[in-house]
Motif scaffolding. Structure first.
Motif, PDB file in Angstrom:
ATOM      1  N   ARG A 190       3.487   4.284   4.455  1.00 25.71           N
ATOM      2  CA  ARG A 190       3.067   4.417   3.068  1.00 25.71           C
ATOM      3  C   ARG A 190       1.671   3.870   2.787  1.00 25.71           C
ATOM      4  N   ALA A 191       1.211   2.919   3.602  1.00 29.31           N
ATOM      5  CA  ALA A 191      -0.071   2.290   3.291  1.00 29.31           C
ATOM      6  C   ALA A 191      -0.713   1.750   4.557  1.00 29.31           C
ATOM      7  N   MET A 192      -2.011   1.482   4.461  1.00 30.64           N
ATOM      8  CA  MET A 192      -2.763   0.881   5.560  1.00 30.64           C
ATOM      9  C   MET A 192      -3.470  -0.363   5.035  1.00 30.64           C
ATOM     10  N   VAL A 193      -3.184  -1.499   5.657  1.00 34.72           N
ATOM     11  CA  VAL A 193      -3.859  -2.753   5.320  1.00 34.72           C
ATOM     12  C   VAL A 193      -5.162  -2.838   6.111  1.00 34.72           C
ATOM     13  N   VAL A 194      -6.255  -3.130   5.411  1.00 34.62           N
ATOM     14  CA  VAL A 194      -7.537  -3.377   6.065  1.00 34.62           C
ATOM     15  C   VAL A 194      -8.083  -4.694   5.520  1.00 34.62           C
ATOM     16  N   ILE A 195      -8.391  -5.627   6.423  1.00 34.06           N
ATOM     17  CA  ILE A 195      -8.929  -6.930   6.025  1.00 34.06           C
ATOM     18  C   ILE A 195     -10.408  -6.951   6.383  1.00 34.06           C
ATOM     19  N   ASN A 196     -11.267  -6.999   5.399  1.00 35.74           N
ATOM     20  CA  ASN A 196     -12.711  -6.928   5.620  1.00 35.74           C
ATOM     21  C   ASN A 196     -13.457  -7.818   4.619  1.00 35.74           C
ATOM     22  N   PRO A 197     -14.171  -8.842   5.132  1.00 42.88           N
ATOM     23  CA  PRO A 197     -14.261  -9.321   6.519  1.00 42.88           C
ATOM     24  C   PRO A 197     -12.906  -9.784   7.057  1.00 42.88           C
ATOM     25  N   GLY A 198     -12.812  -9.793   8.412  1.00 42.76           N
ATOM     26  CA  GLY A 198     -11.522  -9.949   9.052  1.00 42.76           C
ATOM     27  C   GLY A 198     -10.999 -11.366   9.139  1.00 42.76           C
ATOM     28  N   ASN A 199      -9.691 -11.479   9.047  1.00 44.19           N
ATOM     29  CA  ASN A 199      -8.957 -12.725   9.273  1.00 44.19           C
ATOM     30  C   ASN A 199      -7.809 -12.395  10.226  1.00 44.19           C
ATOM     31  N   PRO A 200      -7.753 -12.983  11.427  1.00 42.40           N
ATOM     32  CA  PRO A 200      -8.481 -14.181  11.883  1.00 42.40           C
ATOM     33  C   PRO A 200      -9.731 -13.892  12.704  1.00 42.40           C
ATOM     34  N   THR A 201     -10.192 -12.644  12.746  1.00 44.46           N
ATOM     35  CA  THR A 201     -11.170 -12.238  13.748  1.00 44.46           C
ATOM     36  C   THR A 201     -12.622 -12.359  13.316  1.00 44.46           C
ATOM     37  N   GLY A 202     -12.896 -12.402  12.013  1.00 44.42           N
ATOM     38  CA  GLY A 202     -14.253 -12.658  11.540  1.00 44.42           C
ATOM     39  C   GLY A 202     -15.231 -11.506  11.659  1.00 44.42           C
ATOM     40  N   GLN A 203     -14.743 -10.265  11.873  1.00 44.52           N
ATOM     41  CA  GLN A 203     -15.664  -9.141  11.961  1.00 44.52           C
ATOM     42  C   GLN A 203     -15.918  -8.540  10.584  1.00 44.52           C
ATOM     43  N   VAL A 204     -17.052  -7.831  10.448  1.00 42.83           N
ATOM     44  CA  VAL A 204     -17.384  -7.128   9.211  1.00 42.83           C
ATOM     45  C   VAL A 204     -17.506  -5.646   9.545  1.00 42.83           C
ATOM     46  N   LEU A 205     -16.747  -4.813   8.853  1.00 40.49           N
ATOM     47  CA  LEU A 205     -16.749  -3.380   9.140  1.00 40.49           C
ATOM     48  C   LEU A 205     -18.075  -2.733   8.750  1.00 40.49           C
ATOM     49  N   SER A 206     -18.490  -1.769   9.538  1.00 41.30           N
ATOM     50  CA  SER A 206     -19.664  -0.974   9.182  1.00 41.30           C
ATOM     51  C   SER A 206     -19.261   0.054   8.132  1.00 41.30           C
ATOM     52  N   VAL A 207     -20.239   0.559   7.382  1.00 45.53           N
ATOM     53  CA  VAL A 207     -19.956   1.587   6.386  1.00 45.53           C
ATOM     54  C   VAL A 207     -19.378   2.834   7.054  1.00 45.53           C
ATOM     55  N   THR A 208     -19.898   3.168   8.238  1.00 48.08           N
ATOM     56  CA  THR A 208     -19.387   4.342   8.964  1.00 48.08           C
ATOM     57  C   THR A 208     -17.905   4.188   9.277  1.00 48.08           C
ATOM     58  N   ASN A 209     -17.521   2.982   9.728  1.00 48.68           N
ATOM     59  CA  ASN A 209     -16.122   2.702  10.026  1.00 48.68           C
ATOM     60  C   ASN A 209     -15.267   2.800   8.766  1.00 48.68           C
ATOM     61  N   GLN A 210     -15.777   2.289   7.650  1.00 49.63           N
ATOM     62  CA  GLN A 210     -15.044   2.362   6.395  1.00 49.63           C
ATOM     63  C   GLN A 210     -14.878   3.819   5.936  1.00 49.63           C
ATOM     64  N   GLU A 211     -15.906   4.619   6.139  1.00 46.33           N
ATOM     65  CA  GLU A 211     -15.811   6.035   5.769  1.00 46.33           C
ATOM     66  C   GLU A 211     -14.734   6.736   6.583  1.00 46.33           C
ATOM     67  N   GLU A 212     -14.638   6.392   7.876  1.00 45.71           N
ATOM     68  CA  GLU A 212     -13.583   6.964   8.712  1.00 45.71           C
ATOM     69  C   GLU A 212     -12.204   6.608   8.185  1.00 45.71           C
ATOM     70  N   ILE A 213     -12.053   5.344   7.764  1.00 53.25           N
ATOM     71  CA  ILE A 213     -10.765   4.878   7.244  1.00 53.25           C
ATOM     72  C   ILE A 213     -10.416   5.607   5.948  1.00 53.25           C
ATOM     73  N   VAL A 214     -11.395   5.735   5.053  1.00 53.57           N
ATOM     74  CA  VAL A 214     -11.169   6.443   3.793  1.00 53.57           C
ATOM     75  C   VAL A 214     -10.756   7.887   4.053  1.00 53.57           C
ATOM     76  N   GLU A 215     -11.470   8.572   4.944  1.00 58.62           N
ATOM     77  CA  GLU A 215     -11.145   9.966   5.262  1.00 58.62           C
ATOM     78  C   GLU A 215      -9.747  10.073   5.874  1.00 58.62           C
ATOM     79  N   PHE A 216      -9.426   9.139   6.751  1.00 61.67           N
ATOM     80  CA  PHE A 216      -8.118   9.128   7.416  1.00 61.67           C
ATOM     81  C   PHE A 216      -6.998   8.931   6.402  1.00 61.67           C
ATOM     82  N   CYS A 217      -7.119   7.941   5.532  1.00 62.26           N
ATOM     83  CA  CYS A 217      -6.057   7.644   4.557  1.00 62.26           C
ATOM     84  C   CYS A 217      -5.928   8.751   3.519  1.00 62.26           C
ATOM     85  N   ARG A 218      -7.045   9.356   3.142  1.00 64.05           N
ATOM     86  CA  ARG A 218      -6.974  10.482   2.194  1.00 64.05           C
ATOM     87  C   ARG A 218      -6.231  11.650   2.825  1.00 64.05           C
ATOM     88  N   LYS A 219      -6.561  11.967   4.075  1.00 68.18           N
ATOM     89  CA  LYS A 219      -5.931  13.084   4.765  1.00 68.18           C
ATOM     90  C   LYS A 219      -4.445  12.850   4.988  1.00 68.18           C
TER      91      LYS A 219
END
Length: 483
Positions: free
Chosen positions: A213-242
């Motif tokens: 039903r849903a996808m959790v995305v933690i940005n910036p990440g916990n516990p990993t400390g990464q910051v998603l790129s805009v390109t990566n976020q666009e992929e996630i948005v397209e994926f969840c919309r589809k």
């Protein structure tokens, strides 16, 4: 008349889901740290250190005036409080129906403060937000639990969540009767999110009969400390919309960015930039004053709910009303965080200076800890881009792994206990975040006290060197015996 003398509630009769869940940041290591703290107080000579350094958790004028409105009418108030603070406190108090901070409010929060938050989101993203989409909450945690109650109907409902994870998500999913569908972040790629990995996990879950039903995305990440790129976020948005998935965007660390080439972009901003509106995608964005603003105990947060029908929002409202209302201090702080002093305000210069000092201090502490872990033998540590945590990987001698197995614990727990007993440094074992099988990690929080960093690093280095030497020596002895 006979009476049943058996306890009404026992470990055997409580909800079995409660017994399953784990929350590592407040788990056994922290309980052991508390026992050591008591031992320090009662028998200080028995412990080789005199304080516990807690690295397990990430830990105002207007609020004072709101709680004590009579201060605003006293002559000395002008010497104690800035004109900007007094004006804000009056405006907030006038927006509260009872004109004080002791009464109930709307279960979504005071409308005027929700509008302030909406205006802050609009200014941040460049796309409109409305007060009707805002629910003020007792921190982001209560918003997460609220959405799990709305989304999960049975164990056949799945929620995609990242591994390593912030264990609140798995705990909340289990507690509300759902199924966590994990997707792996890639450590060798800076804890990057690979959309093909998420797609694989989604397809496997659906093949197993789950309705994801849903996808959790933690940005910036916990516990990993990464910051998603805009390109990566666009992929996630397209994926969840589809795929028809709700995006649960945990964005509580948005102010904590340390990498010079990275910048925070909200998922709402990314989705609107792709020309997707509320008819295309359901998005729930979470933020709080706990981490970015250091006001964890105030329990102030918000969620913005977009892309849901009015009758669904009515049901969210109904569930939120069961808690009557979020605490008012938290509501006020969230509104202040989303509406900081602006150029021209009397308090702008002092606010801007303090904010930059805090940001610089966080950045300095992050780099100090990152350098310290990266310099340890057998330890690899990805660059900390954001949030408040490092998640270094330990490559321990085989003798240490066997010693952990002999004690009946995992190697990360074995290491964390030894570290705590020897130095008083409390970290969280990586297994509490569902680290990848066959790997060993610990999570370490950036300390809030800059003065303790150097002392902690010195203790850590001395301990780790002794630990590695001890078990490398044990390995050599075993090799000699085999020969």
């Amino acid at each position: 008349m006979s009476y049943n003398k058996a306890p009404s509630i026992t470990a055997e009769t409580i909800n079995p889901r409660v017994k399953i869940i784990r929350y590592a940041p407040c788990g056994e290591i922290v309980k052991h740290a508390a026992r050591l703290e008591q031992e320090i107080e009662e028998n200080p000579a028995s412990i080789p250190f005199q304080e516990i350094i807690y690295c397990n958790l990430g830990n105002p004028q207007v609020l004072s005036l709101c709680d004590n409105p009579a201060l605003m009418d006293r002559d000395e108030a002008r010497a104690l409080f800035s004109p900007c603070s007094i004006r804000r406190a009056r405006r907030i108090l006038n927006s509260i129906p009872s004109k004080d901070t002791g009464g109930y409010t709307d279960c979504r929060g005071i409308k005027c403060l929700r509008q302030v938050v909406a205006d802050g989101i609009t200014a941040r993203d460049g796309f409109p937000s409305t007060a009707d989409d805002i629910f003020l909450t007792d921190g982001a945690t209560s918003a997460i639990n609220l959405m799990m109650q709305i989304l999960i109907r049975s164990h056949e409902d799945g929620i995609l969540s990242p591994l390593p994870e912030y264990p609140l998500y798995s705990a909340s999913i289990i507690l509300h009767g759902g199924t966590m569908v994990p997707y792996n972040l890639t450590e060798d790629n800076g804890w990057g999110l690979e959309i093909f990995e998420v797609k694989r996990c989604l397809e496997e879950a659906r093949s197993a009969g789950l309705t994801v039903r849903a996808m959790v995305v933690i940005n910036p990440g916990n516990p990993t400390g990464q910051v998603l790129s805009v390109t990566n976020q666009e992929e996630i948005v397209e994926f969840c919309r589809k795929e028809g998935l709700v995006i649960l965007a945990d964005e509580v660390y948005q102010e904590n960015i340390y990498a010079e080439n990275k910048k925070f972009h909200s998922f709402k901003k990314v989705a609107r930039s792709l020309a997707y509106d509320e008819n295309d995608l359901t998005l729930v964005s979470l933020h709080s004053v706990s981490m970015s603003y250091g006001e964890s105990g105030r329990r102030g947060g918000y969620m913005e709910v977009s892309g849901v029908a009015a009758n669904v929002k009515d049901q969210i409202y109904k569930v939120a009303s069961l808690t009557l209302c979020p605490n008012i201090a938290g509501q006020i702080l969230v509104s202040l965080a989303m509406d900081p002093p602006k150029l021209g305000d009397e308090s702008f210069e002092s606010f801007d200076k303090e904010k930059e000092q805090i940001r610089s201090s966080f950045c300095k502490r992050a780099k100090t800890l990152e350098k310290a872990f990266s310099g340890l033998e057998g330890v690899t540590c990805n660059k900390l881009e954001g949030a408040l945590y490092l998640f270094p990987r330990l490559h321990l001698p085989s003798a240490a792994i066997r010693a952990a197995d002999f004690e009946g614990v995992s190697p990360d727990i074995f290491y964390a206990h030894r570290l705590l007993d020897a130095t008083g440094i409390a970290v969280v074992p990586g297994s509490g975040f569902h680290q990848a099988s066959g790997t060993i990690h610990i999570r370490c929080t950036i300390l809030p006290d800059e003065r303790k960093i150097e002392a902690m690093v010195a203790r850590l280095r001395a301990f780790h060197k002794a630990f590695m030497n001890e078990f490398r020596g044990s390995q050599q002895v075993m090799n000699d015996l085999r020969r």
